[in-house]
Design an enzyme around this catalytic site. Structure first.
Site, PDB file in Angstrom:
ATOM      1  N   GLY A  23    -107.669 -34.958 -33.692  1.00 48.34           N
ATOM      2  CA  GLY A  23    -107.593 -33.521 -32.508  1.00 48.34           C
ATOM      3  C   GLY A  23    -107.555 -31.883 -33.615  1.00 48.34           C
ATOM      4  O   GLY A  23    -106.730 -30.883 -33.234  1.00 48.34           O
ATOM      5  N   ASN A  92    -101.876 -36.501 -33.800  1.00 47.10           N
ATOM      6  CA  ASN A  92    -102.183 -35.085 -33.305  1.00 47.10           C
ATOM      7  C   ASN A  92    -102.570 -35.188 -31.476  1.00 47.10           C
ATOM      8  O   ASN A  92    -101.872 -34.798 -30.381  1.00 47.10           O
ATOM      9  CB  ASN A  92    -102.306 -33.769 -34.268  1.00 47.10           C
ATOM     10  CG  ASN A  92    -102.542 -32.724 -32.605  1.00 47.10           C
ATOM     11  OD1 ASN A  92    -101.908 -31.929 -32.921  1.00 47.10           O
ATOM     12  ND2 ASN A  92    -103.452 -32.239 -32.092  1.00 47.10           N
ATOM     13  N   SER A 146     -94.084 -34.603 -27.303  1.00 50.93           N
ATOM     14  CA  SER A 146     -93.926 -33.507 -25.981  1.00 50.93           C
ATOM     15  C   SER A 146     -91.932 -33.373 -25.620  1.00 50.93           C
ATOM     16  O   SER A 146     -91.650 -34.175 -25.543  1.00 50.93           O
ATOM     17  CB  SER A 146     -94.475 -33.270 -25.250  1.00 50.93           C
ATOM     18  OG  SER A 146     -94.727 -32.509 -24.327  1.00 50.93           O
ATOM     19  N   TYR A 159     -98.157 -38.226 -18.031  1.00 52.34           N
ATOM     20  CA  TYR A 159     -97.912 -37.569 -19.261  1.00 52.34           C
ATOM     21  C   TYR A 159     -96.667 -38.080 -19.952  1.00 52.34           C
ATOM     22  O   TYR A 159     -96.427 -37.678 -21.376  1.00 52.34           O
ATOM     23  CB  TYR A 159     -98.874 -36.145 -19.195  1.00 52.34           C
ATOM     24  CG  TYR A 159     -98.331 -34.806 -20.019  1.00 52.34           C
ATOM     25  CD1 TYR A 159     -99.733 -35.435 -21.489  1.00 52.34           C
ATOM     26  CD2 TYR A 159     -97.554 -34.427 -20.584  1.00 52.34           C
ATOM     27  CE1 TYR A 159     -99.561 -34.575 -22.595  1.00 52.34           C
ATOM     28  CE2 TYR A 159     -97.477 -33.723 -22.198  1.00 52.34           C
ATOM     29  CZ  TYR A 159     -98.160 -34.099 -23.042  1.00 52.34           C
ATOM     30  OH  TYR A 159     -97.951 -33.515 -23.953  1.00 52.34           O
ATOM     31  N   ALA A 162     -96.294 -40.632 -21.009  1.00 50.16           N
ATOM     32  CA  ALA A 162     -97.030 -41.705 -21.826  1.00 50.16           C
ATOM     33  C   ALA A 162     -95.894 -41.358 -23.158  1.00 50.16           C
ATOM     34  O   ALA A 162     -96.347 -42.029 -24.259  1.00 50.16           O
ATOM     35  CB  ALA A 162     -98.416 -41.245 -22.345  1.00 50.16           C
ATOM     36  N   LYS A 163     -96.061 -40.327 -23.298  1.00 48.67           N
ATOM     37  CA  LYS A 163     -94.766 -39.573 -24.387  1.00 48.67           C
ATOM     38  C   LYS A 163     -94.059 -40.259 -24.476  1.00 48.67           C
ATOM     39  O   LYS A 163     -93.532 -40.016 -26.047  1.00 48.67           O
ATOM     40  CB  LYS A 163     -94.990 -37.698 -23.862  1.00 48.67           C
ATOM     41  CG  LYS A 163     -96.474 -36.826 -24.266  1.00 48.67           C
ATOM     42  CD  LYS A 163     -97.184 -36.660 -25.756  1.00 48.67           C
ATOM     43  CE  LYS A 163     -98.234 -35.588 -25.638  1.00 48.67           C
ATOM     44  NZ  LYS A 163     -98.694 -36.819 -26.956  1.00 48.67           N
TER      45      LYS A 163
END
Length: 267
Positions: A23, A92, A146, A159, A162-163
């Protein structure tokens, strides 16, 4: 904002190192990382779902959807065939398009897509590119997590989950690979003003009938404020990554490094 252009980058620090940054286009953290590591002498390959218009070196870019098994297989096969392996891997890619409205409107497909992008992409790439690292007895892997993993909310639960899983996996992988000469660490950015964040701020400003500075402040306030008083620049995250992949960080293993201007106030 503070100008960091005066900081001297050793153009030989990563000389000869083969690097993949997923990314690495579209004005985000990945692009900043690519530029920083390239300036330090590395050969940096990057990926994206679409080929950028300004692409200069086609052999250093792989067009692939990293959220799919086929995409990660394509990337790993190209790296192994063209470069024989990697010295540094920076996972990333991340993000979420999960709809707002809470758990009842978020389908299995929404959750799966979010985990494919934010967890399984890294797991699959690590697995595909580890064999040459193990053979050479050296390597560095960075996972970009994150601070959202510590702030699960109604619209970010998939999200954040998942992080959180990525951070857990990164720690376990670091423990497994450290005796074999491979260092694994993670980086947890806070509110970083990428091009995507700029577009979000502009959209909020239009919707609220205010200017961008007020919209930016509203976003900062929604996080409980940022003690340092501003958002992060992608280049600041890139500097941290550049340090962690260098020999200057040779004894740092299995750590998550928060770079958020002080948002996370817990120990």
């Amino acid at each position: 904002m503070e100008n960091s252009s005066h900081i001297i980058i050793d153009p030989k620090e990563l000389n000869g190192k083969r690097v993949l940054v997923t990314g690495g286009t579209k004005g985000g953290m990945g692009e900043a990382i690519v530029k920083r590591l390239t300036k330090a002498g590395a050969t940096v390959i990057t990926t994206a779902r679409t080929t950028p218009d300004e692409l200069k070196e086609s052999d250093l870019f792989i067009q692939a959807d990293i959220s799919t098994p086929d995409g990660t297989t394509k990337i790993a096969e190209y790296i192994l065939e063209r470069f024989g392996g990697l010295d540094i891997l920076v996972n990333n890619v991340g993000g979420s398009s999960t709809p707002t409205g809470g758990v009842l409107v978020q389908t299995d497909a929404d959750w799966q897509r979010t985990f494919d992008t934010n967890l399984f992409a890294a797991v699959r790439l690590d697995r595909g590119l580890l064999p040459p690292m193990l053979k050479q007895g050296y390597g560095v892997i960075i996972h970009v997590t994150s601070i959202q993993r510590r702030f699960p909310g109604e619209n970010t639960m998939a999200y954040s989950s998942a992080k959180a899983a990525l951070a857990n996996y990164s720690k376990a992988l670091a423990t497994e690979l450290a005796p074999k000469g491979i260092r694994v660490n993670s980086v947890a950015p806070g509110f970083t003003e990428t091009k995507a964040a700029e577009r979000l701020i502009e959209r909020m400003a239009r919707e609220r009938g205010c200017d961008c500075s007020d919209a930016r402040q509203a976003l900062m306030d929604s996080l409980g404020g940022i003690p340092i008083g501003r958002t992060a620049r992608p280049e600041e995250v890139a500097k941290l990554v550049a340090f962690l992949v260098s020999n200057r960080a040779s004894y740092i293993v299995g750590a998550e490094h928060t770079i958020d201007g002080g948002i996370v106030r817990t120990i």
